[in-house]
Design a protein around this motif. Sequence first.
Motif, PDB file in Angstrom:
ATOM      1  N   CYS A  29      30.752  68.621  26.702  1.00  0.00           N
ATOM      2  CA  CYS A  29      30.434  69.851  25.958  1.00  0.00           C
ATOM      3  C   CYS A  29      30.591  69.643  24.455  1.00  0.00           C
ATOM      4  O   CYS A  29      29.839  70.207  23.665  1.00  0.00           O
ATOM      5  CB  CYS A  29      31.264  71.032  26.451  1.00  0.00           C
ATOM      6  N   ILE A  30      31.541  68.803  24.039  1.00  0.00           N
ATOM      7  CA  ILE A  30      31.706  68.509  22.606  1.00  0.00           C
ATOM      8  C   ILE A  30      30.519  67.700  22.111  1.00  0.00           C
ATOM      9  O   ILE A  30      29.945  67.996  21.056  1.00  0.00           O
ATOM     10  CB  ILE A  30      33.033  67.771  22.332  1.00  0.00           C
ATOM     11  N   ASP A  31      30.123  66.678  22.871  1.00  0.00           N
ATOM     12  CA  ASP A  31      28.954  65.880  22.476  1.00  0.00           C
ATOM     13  C   ASP A  31      27.708  66.755  22.377  1.00  0.00           C
ATOM     14  O   ASP A  31      26.917  66.614  21.444  1.00  0.00           O
ATOM     15  CB  ASP A  31      28.727  64.734  23.460  1.00  0.00           C
ATOM     16  N   ASP A  32      27.531  67.684  23.318  1.00  0.00           N
ATOM     17  CA  ASP A  32      26.388  68.599  23.277  1.00  0.00           C
ATOM     18  C   ASP A  32      26.468  69.526  22.065  1.00  0.00           C
ATOM     19  O   ASP A  32      25.459  69.783  21.400  1.00  0.00           O
ATOM     20  CB  ASP A  32      26.312  69.434  24.563  1.00  0.00           C
ATOM     21  N   GLY A  53      49.132  66.198  20.996  1.00  0.00           N
ATOM     22  CA  GLY A  53      48.579  65.723  22.258  1.00  0.00           C
ATOM     23  C   GLY A  53      47.283  66.385  22.682  1.00  0.00           C
ATOM     24  O   GLY A  53      46.763  66.106  23.755  1.00  0.00           O
ATOM     25  N   GLN A  54      46.760  67.262  21.866  1.00  0.00           N
ATOM     26  CA  GLN A  54      45.493  67.951  22.162  1.00  0.00           C
ATOM     27  C   GLN A  54      44.473  67.564  21.093  1.00  0.00           C
ATOM     28  O   GLN A  54      44.753  67.675  19.898  1.00  0.00           O
ATOM     29  CB  GLN A  54      45.697  69.464  22.170  1.00  0.00           C
ATOM     30  N   ASP A  71      34.374  76.389  12.484  1.00  0.00           N
ATOM     31  CA  ASP A  71      35.004  76.478  13.799  1.00  0.00           C
ATOM     32  C   ASP A  71      35.813  75.232  14.102  1.00  0.00           C
ATOM     33  O   ASP A  71      35.417  74.114  13.769  1.00  0.00           O
ATOM     34  CB  ASP A  71      33.945  76.620  14.900  1.00  0.00           C
ATOM     35  N   VAL A  72      36.944  75.423  14.755  1.00  0.00           N
ATOM     36  CA  VAL A  72      37.740  74.332  15.320  1.00  0.00           C
ATOM     37  C   VAL A  72      37.762  74.565  16.825  1.00  0.00           C
ATOM     38  O   VAL A  72      38.183  75.630  17.290  1.00  0.00           O
ATOM     39  CB  VAL A  72      39.170  74.311  14.746  1.00  0.00           C
ATOM     40  N   LEU A  73      37.263  73.574  17.556  1.00  0.00           N
ATOM     41  CA  LEU A  73      37.170  73.686  19.008  1.00  0.00           C
ATOM     42  C   LEU A  73      38.164  72.752  19.678  1.00  0.00           C
ATOM     43  O   LEU A  73      38.485  71.694  19.156  1.00  0.00           O
ATOM     44  CB  LEU A  73      35.764  73.313  19.494  1.00  0.00           C
ATOM     45  N   ASN A  74      38.617  73.162  20.875  1.00  0.00           N
ATOM     46  CA  ASN A  74      39.462  72.279  21.671  1.00  0.00           C
ATOM     47  C   ASN A  74      38.570  71.470  22.612  1.00  0.00           C
ATOM     48  O   ASN A  74      37.348  71.543  22.536  1.00  0.00           O
ATOM     49  CB  ASN A  74      40.531  73.070  22.433  1.00  0.00           C
ATOM     50  N   GLU A  75      39.164  70.705  23.514  1.00  0.00           N
ATOM     51  CA  GLU A  75      38.403  69.839  24.411  1.00  0.00           C
ATOM     52  C   GLU A  75      37.602  70.605  25.451  1.00  0.00           C
ATOM     53  O   GLU A  75      36.716  70.039  26.090  1.00  0.00           O
ATOM     54  CB  GLU A  75      39.343  68.849  25.103  1.00  0.00           C
TER      55      GLU A  75
END
Length: 109
Positions: A29-32, A53-54, A71-75
């Motif tokens: 989803c991050i690559d997309d 650790g995240q 925006d800052v997104l998590n994994e």
Amino acid sequence: MKKILLATLTATLLAACCDDTSNVGNPVCIDDTIETFKTDSQSIAVLKTDLNGQFLFWFQTEAPWADGTDDVLNEECEVVCLIGGFRIDPCDCMGVNFCELTFDTLWHR
């Protein structure tokens, strides 16, 4: 024959060292999201950091800090905080000064 083999090996090594492998291991989803973000005319860079650790991903734009946010997104591709904007501390993300962290650049214009 040795010259051709050596030339091929050298070209392969040069291509490998210049390859952008920093995205290897990122969630799909991050690559997309990065691929979509690249088409945004205000996109500048995508940065990655490890915070307790995240892994977090900062999608930087040309939006003026007082007028817009990044925006800052998590994994899991969830927005966990916003950087910038007209706020008391525009660098605060999860109680940390995000602007002072060390980042890996995944993509930049």
